[in-house]
Design a protein around this motif. Structure first.
Motif, mmCIF file in Angstrom:
data_model
loop_
_atom_site.group_PDB
_atom_site.id
_atom_site.type_symbol
_atom_site.label_atom_id
_atom_site.label_comp_id
_atom_site.label_asym_id
_atom_site.label_seq_id
_atom_site.Cartn_x
_atom_site.Cartn_y
_atom_site.Cartn_z
ATOM 1 N N THR A 175 0.778 -34.055 -14.131
ATOM 2 C CA THR A 175 -0.251 -33.432 -13.301
ATOM 3 C C THR A 175 -0.045 -33.779 -11.833
ATOM 4 O OG1 THR A 175 -1.845 -33.509 -15.129
ATOM 5 C CG2 THR A 175 -2.733 -33.256 -12.906
ATOM 6 N N SER A 176 0.335 -35.038 -11.571
ATOM 7 C CA SER A 176 0.586 -35.455 -10.195
ATOM 8 C C SER A 176 1.801 -34.746 -9.615
ATOM 9 C CB SER A 176 0.792 -36.969 -10.139
ATOM 10 O OG SER A 176 1.056 -37.404 -8.828
ATOM 11 N N ALA A 179 0.902 -31.202 -8.750
ATOM 12 C CA ALA A 179 0.128 -31.145 -7.509
ATOM 13 C C ALA A 179 1.041 -31.303 -6.297
ATOM 14 C CB ALA A 179 -0.950 -32.231 -7.515
ATOM 15 N N SER A 183 1.671 -28.510 -3.442
ATOM 16 C CA SER A 183 1.359 -28.834 -2.038
ATOM 17 C C SER A 183 2.559 -28.559 -1.135
ATOM 18 C CB SER A 183 0.945 -30.302 -1.916
ATOM 19 O OG SER A 183 2.054 -31.170 -2.099
#
Length: 210
Positions: A175-176, A179, A183
């Protein structure tokens, strides 16, 4: 890995410009890390089609120390370098991880006398210098249900302990990474079928449906 651009009908076309890297991503952890690396911030140079539904979602979540790979191999090098980088990344993103260690047990005298020393030698050649000898008593204290087979009780060298073997929350990690990729301009296009790829001069057209 290319800006999203709609074409007529159901198909959408992704175009990679000059000097950019084109990839079609299907495997989550490696993919998101690559999308994060290759997509300059602010660009739309990433297309992620599936996330956390295959291999990585069924991972053992073990961060290996780099003990077993052949000395000088890329696997050995990347494992040892990668575990340190992953540790730093997890700390910076507050991703759950822990150095729980691993016990490598000999169950016969031949393994104790030959195999365990060979493992230590290979680990050292790979840059792993923290393996520790365990006695039968040490093993019993660490893991009460583990027995060292025919090794005589009281033996001072019955097993090895790898303190730098870790575990990580793979879903929090994925999930990180997702992200981070988003970004930096990657676009998540889930539930999208890839219809075709075609090379055109300085770029690649990616046709998708969905």
């Amino acid at each position: 890995v290319v800006p999203l651009r709609r074409s007529q009908g159901r198909s959408r076309r992704h175009r990679r410009g000059a000097g950019r890297v084109a990839c079609v991503y299907f495997c989550p952890t490696t993919i998101c890390a690559h999308a994060f690396h290759f997509s300059p911030r602010g660009s739309t140079d990433g297309a992620i089609f599936c996330f956390a539904i295959e291999t990585s979602s069924r991972s053992s979540e073990v961060v290996h120390a780099g003990i077993y790979y052949a000395a000088g191999s890329l696997k050995a090098r990347f494992c040892v370098e990668g575990k340190s980088m992953l540790h730093d990344y997890c700390r910076s993103r507050l991703i759950p991880h822990k150095a729980v260690g691993k016990v490598i047990v000999a169950t016969a005298e031949a393994q104790r006398a030959t195999d365990l020393p060979r493992i230590i030698q290979r680990a050292r050649r790979n840059g792993v210098h923290d393996l520790q000898w365990l006695s039968t008593d040490d093993v019993r204290i660490l893991e009460p249900e583990v027995r060292c087979g025919s090794i005589v009780d009281g033996s001072s060298r019955a097993a090895l302990f790898s303190p730098s073997t870790k575990i990580v929350d793979s879903h929090a990690l994925m999930t990180s990474l997702l992200a981070d990729a988003e970004s930096h301009g990657a676009v998540a296009a889930f539930r999208t079928d890839v219809a075709g790829l075609s090379s055109r001069g300085d770029g690649i057209d990616l046709d998708v449906e969905g």
